[in-house]
Design a protein around this motif. Sequence first.
Motif, PDB file in Angstrom:
ATOM      1  N   SER A 279      26.090   3.820  -2.001  1.00  0.00           N
ATOM      2  CA  SER A 279      24.769   3.441  -1.627  1.00  0.00           C
ATOM      3  C   SER A 279      23.942   4.126  -2.546  1.00  0.00           C
ATOM      4  N   VAL A 280      22.747   3.671  -2.694  1.00  0.00           N
ATOM      5  CA  VAL A 280      21.797   4.215  -3.562  1.00  0.00           C
ATOM      6  C   VAL A 280      20.399   4.059  -3.117  1.00  0.00           C
ATOM      7  N   PRO A 281      19.543   4.973  -3.061  1.00  0.00           N
ATOM      8  CA  PRO A 281      18.170   4.784  -2.407  1.00  0.00           C
ATOM      9  C   PRO A 281      17.386   3.941  -3.373  1.00  0.00           C
ATOM     10  N   ALA A 282      16.430   3.169  -2.882  1.00  0.00           N
ATOM     11  CA  ALA A 282      15.302   2.346  -3.599  1.00  0.00           C
ATOM     12  C   ALA A 282      13.847   2.367  -2.884  1.00  0.00           C
ATOM     13  N   LEU A 283      13.148   1.663  -3.447  1.00  0.00           N
ATOM     14  CA  LEU A 283      11.822   1.565  -2.769  1.00  0.00           C
ATOM     15  C   LEU A 283      11.471   0.059  -3.030  1.00  0.00           C
ATOM     16  N   ARG A 284      11.010  -0.423  -2.192  1.00  0.00           N
ATOM     17  CA  ARG A 284      10.627  -1.908  -1.886  1.00  0.00           C
ATOM     18  C   ARG A 284       9.010  -1.660  -2.272  1.00  0.00           C
ATOM     19  N   ALA A 285       8.681  -2.001  -3.531  1.00  0.00           N
ATOM     20  CA  ALA A 285       7.386  -1.731  -3.824  1.00  0.00           C
ATOM     21  C   ALA A 285       6.241  -2.830  -3.766  1.00  0.00           C
ATOM     22  N   GLY A 286       6.743  -4.144  -3.675  1.00  0.00           N
ATOM     23  CA  GLY A 286       5.816  -5.212  -3.739  1.00  0.00           C
ATOM     24  C   GLY A 286       6.679  -6.313  -3.490  1.00  0.00           C
ATOM     25  N   ARG A 287       5.746  -7.627  -3.684  1.00  0.00           N
ATOM     26  CA  ARG A 287       6.531  -8.969  -3.531  1.00  0.00           C
ATOM     27  C   ARG A 287       6.062  -9.988  -4.583  1.00  0.00           C
ATOM     28  N   CYS A 288       6.766 -10.882  -4.864  1.00  0.00           N
ATOM     29  CA  CYS A 288       6.033 -11.856  -5.770  1.00  0.00           C
ATOM     30  C   CYS A 288       6.587 -13.281  -5.200  1.00  0.00           C
TER      31      CYS A 288
ATOM     32  N   GLU B 159       0.840  -1.095  -0.025  1.00  0.00           N
ATOM     33  CA  GLU B 159      -0.008  -0.117  -0.016  1.00  0.00           C
ATOM     34  C   GLU B 159       0.786   1.380   0.077  1.00  0.00           C
ATOM     35  N   LYS B 160       1.948   1.223   0.859  1.00  0.00           N
ATOM     36  CA  LYS B 160       2.739   2.042   0.758  1.00  0.00           C
ATOM     37  C   LYS B 160       4.219   1.672   0.688  1.00  0.00           C
ATOM     38  N   PRO B 161       4.981   2.102  -0.448  1.00  0.00           N
ATOM     39  CA  PRO B 161       6.302   1.502  -0.708  1.00  0.00           C
ATOM     40  C   PRO B 161       7.517   1.819   0.497  1.00  0.00           C
ATOM     41  N   ILE B 162       8.411   0.887   0.687  1.00  0.00           N
ATOM     42  CA  ILE B 162       9.115   1.000   1.682  1.00  0.00           C
ATOM     43  C   ILE B 162      10.554   1.642   1.310  1.00  0.00           C
ATOM     44  N   ASP B 163      10.935   2.549   1.744  1.00  0.00           N
ATOM     45  CA  ASP B 163      12.130   3.305   1.445  1.00  0.00           C
ATOM     46  C   ASP B 163      13.257   2.481   1.991  1.00  0.00           C
ATOM     47  N   ILE B 164      14.246   2.170   1.080  1.00  0.00           N
ATOM     48  CA  ILE B 164      15.449   1.384   1.439  1.00  0.00           C
ATOM     49  C   ILE B 164      16.632   1.853   0.884  1.00  0.00           C
ATOM     50  N   THR B 165      17.811   1.525   1.350  1.00  0.00           N
ATOM     51  CA  THR B 165      19.122   2.006   0.899  1.00  0.00           C
ATOM     52  C   THR B 165      19.846   0.748   0.527  1.00  0.00           C
ATOM     53  N   ILE B 166      20.224   0.775  -0.515  1.00  0.00           N
ATOM     54  CA  ILE B 166      21.101  -0.511  -1.225  1.00  0.00           C
ATOM     55  C   ILE B 166      22.571  -0.269  -0.952  1.00  0.00           C
ATOM     56  N   ALA B 167      23.264  -0.825  -0.341  1.00  0.00           N
ATOM     57  CA  ALA B 167      24.870  -0.731  -0.115  1.00  0.00           C
ATOM     58  C   ALA B 167      25.522  -1.191  -1.607  1.00  0.00           C
TER      59      ALA B 167
ATOM     60  N   ASP C 109      18.840 -12.196  -0.967  1.00  0.00           N
ATOM     61  CA  ASP C 109      19.812 -11.413  -1.796  1.00  0.00           C
ATOM     62  C   ASP C 109      19.540 -10.009  -1.344  1.00  0.00           C
ATOM     63  N   LEU C 110      18.497  -9.512  -1.351  1.00  0.00           N
ATOM     64  CA  LEU C 110      18.298  -8.161  -1.044  1.00  0.00           C
ATOM     65  C   LEU C 110      18.537  -7.666   0.383  1.00  0.00           C
ATOM     66  N   GLU C 111      18.248  -8.751   1.380  1.00  0.00           N
ATOM     67  CA  GLU C 111      18.661  -8.619   2.862  1.00  0.00           C
ATOM     68  C   GLU C 111      20.375  -8.427   3.000  1.00  0.00           C
ATOM     69  N   ARG C 112      21.147  -9.052   2.181  1.00  0.00           N
ATOM     70  CA  ARG C 112      22.407  -9.137   2.186  1.00  0.00           C
ATOM     71  C   ARG C 112      23.075  -7.521   1.755  1.00  0.00           C
ATOM     72  N   ILE C 113      22.405  -6.921   1.017  1.00  0.00           N
ATOM     73  CA  ILE C 113      22.741  -5.570   0.562  1.00  0.00           C
ATOM     74  C   ILE C 113      22.088  -4.376   0.910  1.00  0.00           C
ATOM     75  N   LEU C 114      21.137  -4.537   1.920  1.00  0.00           N
ATOM     76  CA  LEU C 114      20.327  -3.307   2.542  1.00  0.00           C
ATOM     77  C   LEU C 114      21.516  -2.718   3.487  1.00  0.00           C
ATOM     78  N   VAL C 115      21.566  -1.130   3.546  1.00  0.00           N
ATOM     79  CA  VAL C 115      22.369  -0.672   4.477  1.00  0.00           C
ATOM     80  C   VAL C 115      21.598  -0.618   5.898  1.00  0.00           C
ATOM     81  N   LYS C 116      22.125  -1.213   6.595  1.00  0.00           N
ATOM     82  CA  LYS C 116      21.311  -1.246   8.141  1.00  0.00           C
ATOM     83  C   LYS C 116      21.410  -0.180   8.928  1.00  0.00           C
TER      84      LYS C 116
END
Length: 99
Positions: free
Chosen positions: A59-68, A10-18, A92-99
């Motif tokens: 690092s670069v910002p991104a959005l988690r928009a959904g899942r499949c 419903e609301k995309p989740i802000d994330i940062t990719i390392a 894979d995504l969990e490995r590269i997220l900035v914590k």
Amino acid sequence: MWFGDTLFYEKPIDITIALPPEKVTLTPFFHDVHILMEVGGNHYDALVPDWALSKDRRSVPALRAGRCGDKELVYFPISNEGRPTWLIPRSDLERILVK
């Protein structure tokens, strides 16, 4: 087709990719940067605007928009070529997220 099976948040989740230097190649392309990345044996790429990278270009910002299924739909900032999108396994995504 993966699009029909995707549950959009419903609301995309802000994330940062390392962007670890040993796993990423950054290629300047006019005002965009091409990111080539290997995670868990999988290869990903995205063309993002150069302003979106952190000052140290790690690092670069991104959005988690959904899942499949077990994969996440990730949107990056819009570049000259459109919106880069990854359908990436959650592990894979969990490995590269900035914590």
